[in-house]
Scaffold this active site. Sequence first.
Site, PDB file in Angstrom:
ATOM      1  N   ASN A  83       0.807  -1.227   0.000  1.00 40.90           N
ATOM      2  CA  ASN A  83       0.000   0.000   0.000  1.00 40.90           C
ATOM      3  C   ASN A  83       0.841   1.279   0.000  1.00 40.90           C
ATOM      4  OD1 ASN A  83      -2.505   1.694   0.922  1.00 40.90           O
ATOM      5  ND2 ASN A  83      -0.949   2.005   2.518  1.00 40.90           N
ATOM      6  N   SER A 134      -4.976   2.816  -7.915  1.00 36.64           N
ATOM      7  CA  SER A 134      -5.657   4.127  -7.893  1.00 36.64           C
ATOM      8  C   SER A 134      -6.588   4.189  -9.093  1.00 36.64           C
ATOM      9  CB  SER A 134      -4.608   5.238  -8.008  1.00 36.64           C
ATOM     10  OG  SER A 134      -5.212   6.483  -8.322  1.00 36.64           O
ATOM     11  N   TYR A 147       2.756   9.220 -11.655  1.00 32.02           N
ATOM     12  CA  TYR A 147       1.816   8.512 -10.775  1.00 32.02           C
ATOM     13  C   TYR A 147       0.900   7.609 -11.603  1.00 32.02           C
ATOM     14  CZ  TYR A 147      -1.431   7.943  -6.825  1.00 32.02           C
ATOM     15  OH  TYR A 147      -2.206   7.439  -5.812  1.00 32.02           O
TER      16      TYR A 147
HETATM   17  P1  NAP Z   1      -0.358   8.649   3.132  1.00 31.39           P
HETATM   18  O1  NAP Z   1      -1.318   9.041   4.192  1.00 31.39           O
HETATM   19  O2  NAP Z   1       0.726   9.612   2.717  1.00 31.39           O
HETATM   20  O3  NAP Z   1       0.305   7.266   3.583  1.00 31.39           O
HETATM   21  C1  NAP Z   1       1.322   6.659   2.844  1.00 31.39           C
HETATM   22  C2  NAP Z   1       2.384   6.153   3.815  1.00 31.39           C
HETATM   23  O4  NAP Z   1       3.401   5.498   3.050  1.00 31.39           O
HETATM   24  C3  NAP Z   1       3.060   7.308   4.566  1.00 31.39           C
HETATM   25  O5  NAP Z   1       3.286   6.968   5.912  1.00 31.39           O
HETATM   26  C4  NAP Z   1       4.359   7.443   3.801  1.00 31.39           C
HETATM   27  O6  NAP Z   1       5.405   8.032   4.551  1.00 31.39           O
HETATM   28  C5  NAP Z   1       4.658   6.003   3.491  1.00 31.39           C
HETATM   29  N1  NAP Z   1       5.709   5.877   2.470  1.00 31.39           N
HETATM   30  C6  NAP Z   1       6.035   6.745   1.492  1.00 31.39           C
HETATM   31  N2  NAP Z   1       7.084   6.288   0.802  1.00 31.39           N
HETATM   32  C7  NAP Z   1       7.438   5.092   1.355  1.00 31.39           C
HETATM   33  C8  NAP Z   1       8.449   4.149   1.109  1.00 31.39           C
HETATM   34  N3  NAP Z   1       9.362   4.343   0.135  1.00 31.39           N
HETATM   35  N4  NAP Z   1       8.509   3.036   1.865  1.00 31.39           N
HETATM   36  C9  NAP Z   1       7.618   2.837   2.870  1.00 31.39           C
HETATM   37  N5  NAP Z   1       6.653   3.713   3.185  1.00 31.39           N
HETATM   38  C10 NAP Z   1       6.554   4.830   2.425  1.00 31.39           C
HETATM   39  O7  NAP Z   1      -1.105   8.273   1.785  1.00 31.39           O
HETATM   40  P2  NAP Z   1      -2.436   7.440   1.492  1.00 31.39           P
HETATM   41  O8  NAP Z   1      -3.360   8.375   0.831  1.00 31.39           O
HETATM   42  O9  NAP Z   1      -2.865   6.653   2.652  1.00 31.39           O
HETATM   43  O10 NAP Z   1      -1.868   6.481   0.355  1.00 31.39           O
HETATM   44  C11 NAP Z   1      -1.765   5.078   0.499  1.00 31.39           C
HETATM   45  C12 NAP Z   1      -1.804   4.449  -0.877  1.00 31.39           C
HETATM   46  O11 NAP Z   1      -3.054   4.761  -1.485  1.00 31.39           O
HETATM   47  C13 NAP Z   1      -0.734   4.960  -1.833  1.00 31.39           C
HETATM   48  O12 NAP Z   1      -0.257   3.902  -2.616  1.00 31.39           O
HETATM   49  C14 NAP Z   1      -1.491   5.945  -2.689  1.00 31.39           C
HETATM   50  O13 NAP Z   1      -0.905   6.137  -3.950  1.00 31.39           O
HETATM   51  C15 NAP Z   1      -2.838   5.270  -2.780  1.00 31.39           C
HETATM   52  N6  NAP Z   1      -3.945   6.141  -3.144  1.00 31.39           N
HETATM   53  C16 NAP Z   1      -4.226   7.239  -2.403  1.00 31.39           C
HETATM   54  C17 NAP Z   1      -5.275   8.050  -2.786  1.00 31.39           C
HETATM   55  C18 NAP Z   1      -5.643   9.301  -2.033  1.00 31.39           C
HETATM   56  O14 NAP Z   1      -6.426  10.098  -2.578  1.00 31.39           O
HETATM   57  N7  NAP Z   1      -5.155   9.513  -0.836  1.00 31.39           N
HETATM   58  C19 NAP Z   1      -6.040   7.716  -3.923  1.00 31.39           C
HETATM   59  C20 NAP Z   1      -5.724   6.571  -4.634  1.00 31.39           C
HETATM   60  C21 NAP Z   1      -4.662   5.784  -4.239  1.00 31.39           C
HETATM   61  P3  NAP Z   1       5.713   9.608   4.300  1.00 31.39           P
HETATM   62  O15 NAP Z   1       4.489  10.342   4.772  1.00 31.39           O
HETATM   63  O16 NAP Z   1       6.926   9.843   5.132  1.00 31.39           O
HETATM   64  O17 NAP Z   1       5.926   9.765   2.818  1.00 31.39           O
END
Ligand code: NAP
Length: 242
Positions: A83, A134, A147
């Site tokens: 994730n 996504s 992305y």
């Molecule tokens: P989030 O709140 O930023 O959580 C993502 C977590 O992953 C953060 O703790 C981040 O740490 C960590 N991370 C980043 N780079 C990493 C790495 N190289 N190794 C290990 N951990 C890492 O984001 P989220 O929205 O929950 O996103 C989770 C997933 O859902 C992602 O794959 C994202 O692309 C996907 N997604 C999100 C959305 C949205 O609208 N939020 C929509 C579609 C898909 P840092 O904060 O230090 O970077």
Amino acid sequence: MLDSKVAIITGGASGIGRATAAEFIAEGAEVVIADIDEDRGTAVAEELGCEFVRTDVSEYDQVDELVESTVQEHGRLDVMVNNAGIGSETSIEEMELEEWHRVVEVDLSGVMYGMKASLPHLDESDGCIINTASIYGLVGGKGAASYSAAKGGVVNLTQQVAIDYADEGIRVNSVCPGFVDTPMTEELLESERFYSFLEANTPMDRPAQPEEIAPVIAFLASEKASYMTGANVPVDGGWTAH
Ligand code: NAP
């Protein structure tokens, strides 16, 4: 629904990953969260009552170590949730190549590394993989060149690995969320212009909360989804329905 299942959730210190860890724990799973953010990971693990392993998913050795230490500690691995991810809203012409490489390394290679490291253990447990893709892996996203490329890769890789491992009894699926209210989108969702764009493209007129994505991941991880593999499931308030 997930009684005694051992699960790893990457990106588990925040947003969708954190909500998924809470959901899995409520459903009876033993959870290991992995994240690049050590302080937040430690705090969230303490709060939820699970383990934390600091991991950068773009480094294969670290992902392999995460999986091996989990199996050593818990005796098995049933569910791998790939994730962790980072966002990017840059179009090709504006983008520094470094940004392209980092997004692809974390959002696509990180998912492949999680699958590669976990598959031998999932083979033993008849386990499963859930990747977080996504809507931008299913359709294009304005400005989001790296992305969209990475998430499109996750969508196709999910199908490909599902086909390769169906015979082994390993199911591989992804969720494709629309915009979700997490730290990743905090700034975007504060912009009135972006919010109007989101409302115009989302039949349900609002972003999701992470707690609306987590139960779908938990369902895909459970026996209730026993005939699902190779599915990329939109959880998007209708974004990709039109
Ligand atoms: P989030 O709140 O930023 O959580 C993502 C977590 O992953 C953060 O703790 C981040 O740490 C960590 N991370 C980043 N780079 C990493 C790495 N190289 N190794 C290990 N951990 C890492 O984001 P989220 O929205 O929950 O996103 C989770 C997933 O859902 C992602 O794959 C994202 O692309 C996907 N997604 C999100 C959305 C949205 O609208 N939020 C929509 C579609 C898909 P840092 O904060 O230090 O970077």
